[in-house]
Design a protein around this motif. Structure first.
Motif, PDB file in Angstrom:
ATOM      1  N   UNK A 261      -8.434  10.722   1.387  1.00 51.12           N
ATOM      2  CA  UNK A 261      -8.678  10.938  -0.050  1.00 51.12           C
ATOM      3  C   UNK A 261      -7.454  11.536  -0.724  1.00 51.12           C
ATOM      4  N   UNK A 262      -6.843  12.511  -0.052  1.00 47.78           N
ATOM      5  CA  UNK A 262      -5.637  13.152  -0.598  1.00 47.78           C
ATOM      6  C   UNK A 262      -4.517  12.113  -0.721  1.00 47.78           C
ATOM      7  N   UNK A 263      -4.343  11.309   0.332  1.00 47.70           N
ATOM      8  CA  UNK A 263      -3.269  10.303   0.321  1.00 47.70           C
ATOM      9  C   UNK A 263      -3.513   9.239  -0.754  1.00 47.70           C
ATOM     10  N   UNK A 264      -4.796   8.921  -0.993  1.00 50.02           N
ATOM     11  CA  UNK A 264      -5.110   7.903  -2.011  1.00 50.02           C
ATOM     12  C   UNK A 264      -4.678   8.372  -3.397  1.00 50.02           C
ATOM     13  N   UNK A 265      -4.915   9.650  -3.697  1.00 49.17           N
ATOM     14  CA  UNK A 265      -4.506  10.159  -5.019  1.00 49.17           C
ATOM     15  C   UNK A 265      -2.978  10.186  -5.108  1.00 49.17           C
ATOM     16  N   UNK A 266      -2.313  10.544  -3.998  1.00 50.12           N
ATOM     17  CA  UNK A 266      -0.838  10.518  -3.998  1.00 50.12           C
ATOM     18  C   UNK A 266      -0.329   9.095  -4.247  1.00 50.12           C
ATOM     19  N   UNK A 267      -0.990   8.109  -3.619  1.00 52.74           N
ATOM     20  CA  UNK A 267      -0.540   6.719  -3.767  1.00 52.74           C
ATOM     21  C   UNK A 267      -0.686   6.238  -5.209  1.00 52.74           C
ATOM     22  N   UNK A 268      -1.776   6.653  -5.876  1.00 54.63           N
ATOM     23  CA  UNK A 268      -1.988   6.138  -7.239  1.00 54.63           C
ATOM     24  C   UNK A 268      -1.226   6.935  -8.299  1.00 54.63           C
ATOM     25  N   UNK A 269      -0.971   8.232  -8.044  1.00 55.27           N
ATOM     26  CA  UNK A 269      -0.414   9.053  -9.134  1.00 55.27           C
ATOM     27  C   UNK A 269       0.744   9.957  -8.723  1.00 55.27           C
ATOM     28  N   UNK A 270       1.258   9.829  -7.502  1.00 51.55           N
ATOM     29  CA  UNK A 270       2.248  10.792  -6.986  1.00 51.55           C
ATOM     30  C   UNK A 270       3.590  10.762  -7.678  1.00 51.55           C
ATOM     31  N   UNK A 271       3.981   9.601  -8.202  1.00 49.47           N
ATOM     32  CA  UNK A 271       5.274   9.529  -8.900  1.00 49.47           C
ATOM     33  C   UNK A 271       5.042   9.212 -10.380  1.00 49.47           C
ATOM     34  N   UNK A 272       3.916   9.746 -10.898  1.00 48.56           N
ATOM     35  CA  UNK A 272       3.576   9.615 -12.310  1.00 48.56           C
ATOM     36  C   UNK A 272       3.571   8.166 -12.754  1.00 48.56           C
ATOM     37  N   UNK A 273       4.184   7.900 -13.934  1.00 51.00           N
ATOM     38  CA  UNK A 273       4.101   6.531 -14.456  1.00 51.00           C
ATOM     39  C   UNK A 273       4.906   5.533 -13.629  1.00 51.00           C
ATOM     40  N   UNK A 274       5.674   6.003 -12.646  1.00 43.78           N
ATOM     41  CA  UNK A 274       6.385   5.065 -11.759  1.00 43.78           C
ATOM     42  C   UNK A 274       5.682   4.908 -10.411  1.00 43.78           C
ATOM     43  N   UNK A 275       4.441   5.381 -10.301  1.00 39.87           N
ATOM     44  CA  UNK A 275       3.741   5.344  -9.004  1.00 39.87           C
ATOM     45  C   UNK A 275       3.558   3.912  -8.488  1.00 39.87           C
ATOM     46  N   UNK A 276       3.235   2.988  -9.385  1.00 42.96           N
ATOM     47  CA  UNK A 276       3.014   1.599  -8.967  1.00 42.96           C
ATOM     48  C   UNK A 276       4.288   0.976  -8.421  1.00 42.96           C
ATOM     49  N   UNK A 277       5.395   1.204  -9.147  1.00 40.65           N
ATOM     50  CA  UNK A 277       6.693   0.657  -8.735  1.00 40.65           C
ATOM     51  C   UNK A 277       7.075   1.214  -7.355  1.00 40.65           C
ATOM     52  N   UNK A 278       6.856   2.514  -7.200  1.00 39.74           N
ATOM     53  CA  UNK A 278       7.180   3.167  -5.920  1.00 39.74           C
ATOM     54  C   UNK A 278       6.367   2.561  -4.781  1.00 39.74           C
ATOM     55  N   UNK A 279       5.065   2.413  -5.027  1.00 37.59           N
ATOM     56  CA  UNK A 279       4.170   1.890  -3.991  1.00 37.59           C
ATOM     57  C   UNK A 279       4.538   0.450  -3.637  1.00 37.59           C
ATOM     58  N   UNK A 280       4.931  -0.301  -4.648  1.00 36.02           N
ATOM     59  CA  UNK A 280       5.314  -1.698  -4.453  1.00 36.02           C
ATOM     60  C   UNK A 280       6.496  -1.811  -3.478  1.00 36.02           C
TER      61      UNK A 280
END
Ligand code: DON
Length: 343
Positions: A261-280
């Motif tokens: 659960x903790x990791x899921x929130x980090x994956x979706x919001x950990x790098x703010x508005x660039x979280x998606x780009x980072x995860x990609x």
């Protein structure tokens, strides 16, 4: 040759292969760390955060990388001793502490676990969701300021001192050593945190914070000013990579069942508005802080952290993003990259 002698020789040979594989993978980790350090040492992009005056004074050339593996080994390059303020990375551990104490559903019900798609201290985001707690599903998350200040407010304790001891204690356990507050950063941030005070008051108005919002903002400011180096941060990341148990000290910090659960929130919001780009690009749950640190987690494989103060426009360390991406790609850290069973 007798059967028993042959069997023993086989066992010894297998053991030697095991030892050399372990040594080889250790060498592989160190080479990846060294290569990234060399490649990005001269990179000069980005700028220190300056909205907190003390952060503008930190040496922009500071650059340290640390990786912690399952056996508790620490692989480093550069300066892994100098401390910077943990800043937003602390949000992960206060969220984890509330989850440990009150369960996964506590954060989900009281704050929400949705990406806001807005900057970390956006007030418009609070107004946009405007959910009064209890009257709908809250749509914040504990890694942006409104949710993070609310998460700090959720840590139970009769006095501010009691809450603080729990907050710093949880960070200490994840890092594996006693940490302390960088007083110059705490003072500088306290003198200039009017925006976070506004957010704290709004969170009280909308029912996310139940009690003393001023106390929550102060404790949040203190937790952001905790001093950490790259090695501390990598150990904290590794605690999340290995089922909530600090692999260096062996101490259990967070129940294994609560880690995803903790990791899921980090994956979706950990790098703010660039979280998606980072995860990609990496597939790694991660968290940045305006002090220049980023932690990232490759579950079951390694925890990694890089400290380098100059930030990009979204508030994420430029060198840390590049170095972590390079190291993780070299080590096969992306959990979305399938390794076929039986092929
Ligand atoms: O709330 C603040 O302004 C800071 N103490 C923490 C912000 C932060 O680290 C955001 N990071 N990328």
């Amino acid at each position: 040759m007798k059967q028993t002698t042959r069997t023993w020789l086989g066992v010894v040979a297998l053991a030697l292969v095991g030892v050399s594989l372990a040594a080889q993978s250790g060498t592989e980790v160190q080479s990846a760390v060294d290569a990234a350090y060399k490649k990005f040492q001269t990179l000069k992009e980005g700028k220190n955060a300056d909205y907190i005056p003390a952060l503008a004074k930190v040496d922009p050339n500071l650059f340290g990388i640390a990786v912690v593996t399952a056996d508790g080994k620490v692989y480093t390059a550069g300066d892994v001793k100098t401390e910077v303020s943990i800043q937003s990375i602390s949000k992960v551990f206060t969220m984890a502490q509330v989850i440990q104490e009150q369960g996964l559903e506590s954060i989900e019900k009281q704050i929400g676990v949705d990406a806001t798609g807005a900057r970390f201290n956006s007030i418009i985001a609070v107004e946009a969701v405007r959910t009064v707690v209890g009257a709908g599903t809250p749509e914040m998350n504990p890694l942006v300021n409104p949710g993070a200040i609310s998460a700090t407010a959720m840590v139970r304790g009769a006095t501010a001192d009691e809450v603080w001891k729990k907050v710093i204690g949880f960070h200490n356990d994840a890092a594996g050593r006693p940490l302390s507050v960088l007083q110059d950063v705490y003072k500088s941030e306290s003198d200039t945190n009017q925006r976070n005070q506004a957010i704290g008051a709004l969170m009280l108005a909308y029912g996310y914070i139940k009690g003393n919002w001023q106390q929550a903002v102060d404790l949040y400011t203190r937790q952001c000013s905790i001093g950490v180096n790259a090695k501390d941060l990598a150990t904290m990341a590794a605690t999340l990579a290995f089922g909530g148990k600090n692999p260096v000290s062996g101490k259990p910090v967070l129940d294994a069942a609560k880690v995803p659960g903790v990791l899921a929130v980090m994956a979706t919001a950990g790098l703010y508005d660039d979280s998606g780009k980072w995860l990609y690009h990496t597939g790694l749950p991660a968290k940045s802080g305006v002090g220049g640190g980023i932690i990232a987690v490759s579950p079951g494989k390694f925890g990694i952290a890089v400290v380098s103060p100059p930030l990009d426009d979204a508030g994420n360390s430029v060198r840390a993003q590049r170095a972590i991406t390079a190291i993780s790609n070299a080590l096969g850290g992306n959990p979305y990259a399938a390794r076929m069973i039986g092929s």
